[in-house]
Design an enzyme around this catalytic site. Sequence first.
Site, PDB file in Angstrom:
ATOM      1  N   GLY A 152     -17.733  -1.519  -0.721  1.00 54.37           N
ATOM      2  CA  GLY A 152     -18.144  -0.460   0.187  1.00 54.37           C
ATOM      3  C   GLY A 152     -18.227   0.888  -0.503  1.00 54.37           C
ATOM      4  O   GLY A 152     -19.189   1.644  -0.319  1.00 54.37           O
TER       5      GLY A 152
ATOM      6  N   TYR B 296       0.854  -1.180   0.000  1.00 52.67           N
ATOM      7  CA  TYR B 296       0.000   0.000   0.000  1.00 52.67           C
ATOM      8  C   TYR B 296       0.891   1.232   0.000  1.00 52.67           C
ATOM      9  O   TYR B 296       2.061   1.185   0.398  1.00 52.67           O
ATOM     10  CB  TYR B 296      -0.905  -0.011   1.238  1.00 52.67           C
ATOM     11  CG  TYR B 296      -2.056   0.962   1.179  1.00 52.67           C
ATOM     12  CD1 TYR B 296      -3.060   0.808   0.238  1.00 52.67           C
ATOM     13  CD2 TYR B 296      -2.121   2.045   2.045  1.00 52.67           C
ATOM     14  CE1 TYR B 296      -4.118   1.700   0.172  1.00 52.67           C
ATOM     15  CE2 TYR B 296      -3.180   2.941   1.998  1.00 52.67           C
ATOM     16  CZ  TYR B 296      -4.175   2.765   1.053  1.00 52.67           C
ATOM     17  OH  TYR B 296      -5.224   3.650   0.989  1.00 52.67           O
TER      18      TYR B 296
ATOM     19  N   GLY C 201      -7.380  -1.522  -7.593  1.00 53.76           N
ATOM     20  CA  GLY C 201      -6.967  -2.450  -8.637  1.00 53.76           C
ATOM     21  C   GLY C 201      -7.200  -3.889  -8.236  1.00 53.76           C
ATOM     22  O   GLY C 201      -6.266  -4.687  -8.150  1.00 53.76           O
ATOM     23  N   MET C 202      -8.465  -4.248  -7.997  1.00 55.50           N
ATOM     24  CA  MET C 202      -8.797  -5.560  -7.477  1.00 55.50           C
ATOM     25  C   MET C 202      -8.312  -6.699  -8.376  1.00 55.50           C
ATOM     26  O   MET C 202      -7.953  -7.780  -7.891  1.00 55.50           O
ATOM     27  CB  MET C 202     -10.307  -5.670  -7.282  1.00 55.50           C
ATOM     28  CG  MET C 202     -10.847  -4.785  -6.167  1.00 55.50           C
ATOM     29  SD  MET C 202     -12.660  -4.693  -6.171  1.00 55.50           S
ATOM     30  CE  MET C 202     -13.094  -6.430  -6.081  1.00 55.50           C
TER      31      MET C 202
ATOM     32  N   LYS D 262     -19.294  -6.309   4.779  1.00 53.28           N
ATOM     33  CA  LYS D 262     -18.135  -5.681   5.397  1.00 53.28           C
ATOM     34  C   LYS D 262     -17.941  -6.293   6.787  1.00 53.28           C
ATOM     35  O   LYS D 262     -18.879  -6.362   7.577  1.00 53.28           O
ATOM     36  CB  LYS D 262     -18.365  -4.181   5.518  1.00 53.28           C
ATOM     37  CG  LYS D 262     -17.280  -3.432   6.257  1.00 53.28           C
ATOM     38  CD  LYS D 262     -16.079  -3.172   5.393  1.00 53.28           C
ATOM     39  CE  LYS D 262     -16.373  -2.177   4.314  1.00 53.28           C
ATOM     40  NZ  LYS D 262     -15.176  -1.881   3.487  1.00 53.28           N
TER      41      LYS D 262
END
Length: 382
Positions: free
Chosen positions: A185, A37, A296-297, A377
């Site tokens: 989400g 990240y 960017g899944m 979630k």
Amino acid sequence: MVLKNLELTAVEGSDVHVRMLAAPINPSDINMIQGNYGLLPKLPAVGGNEGVGEVIAVGSSVSGLKPGDWVIPANAGLEHVTVHEDLNAMSFALSPRLTPKSASLDAWYLGVPELLSHSLPHPDSGTWRTEAVFREEALIGVPKDIPLQSAATLGVNPCTAYRMLVDFEQLQPGDSVIQNASNSGVGQAVIQIASALRLKTINVVRDRMRKLKFLRVEAACSGRHGKPDIKKLTDRLKDLGADYVLTEEELRMPETKTIFKDLPLPRLALNCVGGKSSTELLRHLAPGGTMVTYGGMAKQPVTASVSLLIFKDLKLRGFWLSQWKKNHGPDEFKELILTLCNLIHQGQLTAPSWSEVPLQDYQQALEASMKPFVSSKQILTM
């Protein structure tokens, strides 16, 4: 990953003693743990980038908060972090500020045991904990009359959704927006906020039925027999205010063009997937439109054809809430939070579908948050 009991420091000066009530697990939390990240905390650190807590006590210099107030982090993980260009694998340690003179509490400790035994985390980092002592400036007060789940999930996804809808194109009521990852989400927040702004949404989801054969085999091996249900998902997103819900496969079909007989071509596309999915969004943008990428899944690059860039003059942008907050400062972020709270009060914004998991069952919550086709979630409750 380790759950430990640690001790809180005495409250002094600008300190605020907070009892955490609930904190979600977001994709960015997982990415931070994996070390891939853009912001990585100084180690050891507490995990979790958002959540809601209740003020228990305040120091003598605190003027804006009082016991009983609800608070959320002002920055990601209460942001004692550094920006990393080289994103190597890393671990987290979780705990509050320490001193040998006060009461103990439960707090997460995630990381390498050898590291944890020789160092302590920064006092103002992370939300996956039961209690902590934070600095006043690390917190933002929120109304107590909004649902707990809405407060716990307020600071990341809805903020991202709102800023993308209003910052990149000057959209007017009746204009349309197209997005992928519509069940995420952020996607659910986009649907609701766009509806409040009287914008139309075209919402793309993964084609769950294409995965059905694999999932049936997996279910047979594991004893589970559930399957993704695209109709239930479509109905749920339309209940939130979605105008159109399409699978990625349906978006590629020529028949999709009939949608645009009833609404204008979208001038804004919101991409959280990348790869072929983002290419399809670009194909359906109006000339001069903008695609904003915020995730960017698919772990695949965004590919834009030369003809789309030249002949349709499309724009490719990125959005990262942490950078937006750095550019705009705490006052504008507080204003954004209040705007979203007003939408919650008016019934125009609700929390994403959620599952509450006790803190001690964190492993279960982490595993669920990384499974495909999990719509809920995961929210840790303290």
